[in-house]
Design a protein around this motif. Sequence first.
Motif, PDB file in Angstrom:
ATOM      1  N   ALA A  86       7.017   4.721 -14.371  1.00  0.00           N
ATOM      2  CA  ALA A  86       5.584   4.576 -14.118  1.00  0.00           C
ATOM      3  C   ALA A  86       4.988   5.855 -13.535  1.00  0.00           C
ATOM      4  CB  ALA A  86       5.339   3.397 -13.173  1.00  0.00           C
ATOM      5  N   LEU A  87       5.722   6.505 -12.653  1.00  0.00           N
ATOM      6  CA  LEU A  87       5.232   7.760 -12.073  1.00  0.00           C
ATOM      7  C   LEU A  87       5.036   8.821 -13.140  1.00  0.00           C
ATOM      8  CD1 LEU A  87       7.412   8.015  -8.817  1.00  0.00           C
ATOM      9  CD2 LEU A  87       4.988   7.466  -8.973  1.00  0.00           C
ATOM     10  N   ILE A  88       5.995   8.926 -14.046  1.00  0.00           N
ATOM     11  CA  ILE A  88       5.875   9.924 -15.118  1.00  0.00           C
ATOM     12  C   ILE A  88       4.686   9.598 -16.012  1.00  0.00           C
ATOM     13  CG2 ILE A  88       7.018  10.867 -17.156  1.00  0.00           C
ATOM     14  CD1 ILE A  88       9.687  10.441 -15.729  1.00  0.00           C
ATOM     15  N   GLY A  89       4.531   8.323 -16.381  1.00  0.00           N
ATOM     16  CA  GLY A  89       3.417   7.944 -17.240  1.00  0.00           C
ATOM     17  C   GLY A  89       2.068   8.201 -16.598  1.00  0.00           C
ATOM     18  N   VAL A  90       1.913   7.824 -15.337  1.00  0.00           N
ATOM     19  CA  VAL A  90       0.642   8.033 -14.635  1.00  0.00           C
ATOM     20  C   VAL A  90       0.346   9.520 -14.478  1.00  0.00           C
ATOM     21  CG1 VAL A  90      -0.541   7.733 -12.428  1.00  0.00           C
ATOM     22  CG2 VAL A  90       0.693   5.820 -13.437  1.00  0.00           C
ATOM     23  N   ALA A  91       1.379  10.308 -14.139  1.00  0.00           N
ATOM     24  CA  ALA A  91       1.177  11.745 -13.936  1.00  0.00           C
ATOM     25  C   ALA A  91       0.771  12.442 -15.234  1.00  0.00           C
ATOM     26  CB  ALA A  91       2.454  12.370 -13.370  1.00  0.00           C
ATOM     27  N   LEU A  92       1.429  12.131 -16.336  1.00  0.00           N
ATOM     28  CA  LEU A  92       1.087  12.767 -17.608  1.00  0.00           C
ATOM     29  C   LEU A  92      -0.301  12.330 -18.082  1.00  0.00           C
ATOM     30  CD1 LEU A  92       4.492  12.562 -19.502  1.00  0.00           C
ATOM     31  CD2 LEU A  92       3.526  14.492 -18.256  1.00  0.00           C
ATOM     32  N   PHE A  93      -0.623  11.074 -17.887  1.00  0.00           N
ATOM     33  CA  PHE A  93      -1.943  10.576 -18.271  1.00  0.00           C
ATOM     34  C   PHE A  93      -3.036  11.291 -17.494  1.00  0.00           C
ATOM     35  CE2 PHE A  93      -5.503   7.622 -17.896  1.00  0.00           C
ATOM     36  CZ  PHE A  93      -5.700   7.245 -19.209  1.00  0.00           C
TER      37      PHE A  93
ATOM     38  N   PHE B 271       0.811  -1.210   0.000  1.00  0.00           N
ATOM     39  CA  PHE B 271       0.000   0.000   0.000  1.00  0.00           C
ATOM     40  C   PHE B 271       0.848   1.264   0.000  1.00  0.00           C
ATOM     41  CE2 PHE B 271      -3.026   3.053   1.872  1.00  0.00           C
ATOM     42  CZ  PHE B 271      -4.058   2.886   0.975  1.00  0.00           C
ATOM     43  N   VAL B 272       2.075   1.165   0.488  1.00  0.00           N
ATOM     44  CA  VAL B 272       2.961   2.333   0.459  1.00  0.00           C
ATOM     45  C   VAL B 272       3.249   2.737  -0.976  1.00  0.00           C
ATOM     46  CG1 VAL B 272       5.272   3.143   1.025  1.00  0.00           C
ATOM     47  CG2 VAL B 272       3.977   1.838   2.702  1.00  0.00           C
ATOM     48  N   MET B 273       3.517   1.764  -1.848  1.00  0.00           N
ATOM     49  CA  MET B 273       3.749   2.097  -3.256  1.00  0.00           C
ATOM     50  C   MET B 273       2.493   2.662  -3.897  1.00  0.00           C
ATOM     51  SD  MET B 273       5.156  -0.242  -6.408  1.00  0.00           S
ATOM     52  CE  MET B 273       6.867  -0.054  -5.893  1.00  0.00           C
ATOM     53  N   THR B 274       1.324   2.139  -3.529  1.00  0.00           N
ATOM     54  CA  THR B 274       0.079   2.698  -4.056  1.00  0.00           C
ATOM     55  C   THR B 274      -0.060   4.164  -3.677  1.00  0.00           C
ATOM     56  OG1 THR B 274      -1.040   0.550  -4.004  1.00  0.00           O
ATOM     57  CG2 THR B 274      -2.437   2.508  -3.968  1.00  0.00           C
ATOM     58  N   LEU B 275       0.258   4.495  -2.425  1.00  0.00           N
ATOM     59  CA  LEU B 275       0.200   5.886  -1.998  1.00  0.00           C
ATOM     60  C   LEU B 275       1.223   6.738  -2.728  1.00  0.00           C
ATOM     61  CD1 LEU B 275      -0.329   5.694   1.884  1.00  0.00           C
ATOM     62  CD2 LEU B 275      -1.973   6.394   0.144  1.00  0.00           C
ATOM     63  N   VAL B 276       2.431   6.227  -2.929  1.00  0.00           N
ATOM     64  CA  VAL B 276       3.468   6.986  -3.630  1.00  0.00           C
ATOM     65  C   VAL B 276       3.010   7.329  -5.046  1.00  0.00           C
ATOM     66  CG1 VAL B 276       5.780   6.833  -4.625  1.00  0.00           C
ATOM     67  CG2 VAL B 276       5.396   6.104  -2.275  1.00  0.00           C
ATOM     68  N   ILE B 277       2.487   6.353  -5.764  1.00  0.00           N
ATOM     69  CA  ILE B 277       2.053   6.587  -7.141  1.00  0.00           C
ATOM     70  C   ILE B 277       0.851   7.527  -7.178  1.00  0.00           C
ATOM     71  CG2 ILE B 277       1.168   5.483  -9.225  1.00  0.00           C
ATOM     72  CD1 ILE B 277       2.694   2.964  -8.399  1.00  0.00           C
ATOM     73  N   ALA B 278      -0.126   7.293  -6.304  1.00  0.00           N
ATOM     74  CA  ALA B 278      -1.345   8.110  -6.320  1.00  0.00           C
ATOM     75  C   ALA B 278      -1.052   9.552  -5.921  1.00  0.00           C
ATOM     76  CB  ALA B 278      -2.386   7.502  -5.382  1.00  0.00           C
ATOM     77  N   VAL B 279      -0.309   9.742  -4.845  1.00  0.00           N
ATOM     78  CA  VAL B 279      -0.018  11.103  -4.378  1.00  0.00           C
ATOM     79  C   VAL B 279       0.820  11.852  -5.399  1.00  0.00           C
ATOM     80  CG1 VAL B 279       1.155  12.432  -2.598  1.00  0.00           C
ATOM     81  CG2 VAL B 279      -0.274  10.490  -1.948  1.00  0.00           C
ATOM     82  N   THR B 280       1.815  11.178  -5.978  1.00  0.00           N
ATOM     83  CA  THR B 280       2.633  11.833  -7.005  1.00  0.00           C
ATOM     84  C   THR B 280       1.776  12.252  -8.195  1.00  0.00           C
ATOM     85  OG1 THR B 280       4.547  10.506  -6.357  1.00  0.00           O
ATOM     86  CG2 THR B 280       4.630  11.573  -8.510  1.00  0.00           C
ATOM     87  N   GLY B 281       0.906  11.355  -8.664  1.00  0.00           N
ATOM     88  CA  GLY B 281       0.040  11.703  -9.776  1.00  0.00           C
ATOM     89  C   GLY B 281      -0.895  12.849  -9.465  1.00  0.00           C
ATOM     90  N   ILE B 282      -1.440  12.868  -8.252  1.00  0.00           N
ATOM     91  CA  ILE B 282      -2.369  13.937  -7.860  1.00  0.00           C
ATOM     92  C   ILE B 282      -1.644  15.275  -7.771  1.00  0.00           C
ATOM     93  CG2 ILE B 282      -3.745  14.792  -5.921  1.00  0.00           C
ATOM     94  CD1 ILE B 282      -4.602  11.882  -5.434  1.00  0.00           C
ATOM     95  N   VAL B 283      -0.487  15.289  -7.112  1.00  0.00           N
ATOM     96  CA  VAL B 283       0.245  16.539  -6.902  1.00  0.00           C
ATOM     97  C   VAL B 283       0.751  17.106  -8.224  1.00  0.00           C
ATOM     98  CG1 VAL B 283       2.304  17.528  -5.844  1.00  0.00           C
ATOM     99  CG2 VAL B 283       0.868  15.972  -4.534  1.00  0.00           C
ATOM    100  N   VAL B 284       1.169  16.243  -9.139  1.00  0.00           N
ATOM    101  CA  VAL B 284       1.710  16.714 -10.415  1.00  0.00           C
ATOM    102  C   VAL B 284       0.600  17.091 -11.385  1.00  0.00           C
ATOM    103  CG1 VAL B 284       3.062  16.036 -12.440  1.00  0.00           C
ATOM    104  CG2 VAL B 284       3.847  15.408 -10.160  1.00  0.00           C
TER     105      VAL B 284
END
Length: 442
Positions: free
Chosen positions: A309-316, A234-247
């Motif tokens: 993955a972070l860059i792809g999710v954030a741009l999407f 769940f920590v990785m889920t939070l990292v990806i989600a929060v990064t995508g939201i903030v960016v």
Amino acid sequence: MNSKPNIAFVRDHMDAAMPPPSSEVGALGWMRRNLFSSVSNTILTLLVVYVAYLIIPGSLEWSIFNAVWEGTDRLACATTQQGGELPVGWHAACWPYVIAYSKLFIYGRYPDPELWRVNLVLVMFFAGLVPLLMPSVGGKRVNLIFMLGIFPVLALVLLSGGNFEFGQSFWEKYAIFSLAVLVAVFLYMRATENSAMGAVKSTAIGLAIFAAVILFISADFGLVSIETPLWGGFVMTLVIAVTGIVVSLPLGIILALGRRSQMPAVRLFSVIFIEFWRGVPLITVLFMSSVMLPLFLPDGVSFDKLLRALIGVALFSTAYMAEVIRGGMQAIPKGQYEGAMAVGLSYWQSMRMIILPQALKIVIPGIVNTFIGLFKDTTLVSIIGLLDFLGMIVLSHSDPKWATPVQALTSYLFCALVFFIFCFSMGRYSIFMENRLNTGHR
């Protein structure tokens, strides 16, 4: 002489108000107004009650009343035919399995001696997020600076260990890049007849802060380096989600402004960016970032899979966010733009002080809906080998110690409950902010 009696009546005092009928108040009155106000509503209410009768008792029986809550291995959740002690035909949740794997579900394969670093990051995150979401708590500016500026850097150092290596060539390229950015900002501000030196100064400060961050994360703090393949849960889920939201939110605002810009080049770039990322499925973006992107990089240059993955999710997510915000800007009456120009505000001043505050308030449901979708879409990263919350749950199914027919159902139910709690909380907070910021007349 008038023989008719005087029947006139003049009230000389007010009678006490009579209580409302019992059928119009309380639970009965609420049901009559909301559930049985018409024939169609009555039919729909009875249909929903019947469906709930079919689903809820069996679900509670399976997940709570007939479930197993204690045990050390699969035998606790196995029938006598499967080598256990439960009666034949038993079929319910096996919660000891979830409890046994709780650490893996939360932290992934992060080393046990270093779990204090993850716990510290989670404490800082929620300690900064909770007061930020509470309107009655002051110090919002300091809190926002901490959450958007200080916390991400500290979290990166704590989770990874810091001590990143940046060679001399990086700093040479960064100096050239910074100079090019400053020149471009100066020329743009001069072309738009705005204060060029103020914009150049602010840009220079931003570039200097970014350089200071690079120096900070490259320092050696004596922490053990933890590679991202060991991250998970769940920590990785939070990292990806929060990064995508903030960016996605600030980039979405910029792209929304760009799509409405009068400058053809800026508008064309924004349209191409938004339409491209909206027209490609997220799973394709993840595959491209994981498999195809390394093929186009020069020799010796590589990016971490999680970073890709972070860059792809954030741009999407940015493309969808831009359209949500553009919809809010188009809902603003033209008179607001004209009023801002009439009082002498520049384009950026009118956007910052007049247009964007109203537009963002209008599209709060759309913004939160995008955040919820992004939070759930993080489960797709398990397809490219990143073991997030769902990925760790699927990985646990290969352990023969807890292999039972109900193992997968229990784990997926647990996963669904966790995602529902977070998504439902975001939805309720969205409603709270809508009501708080509502300035309409009812």
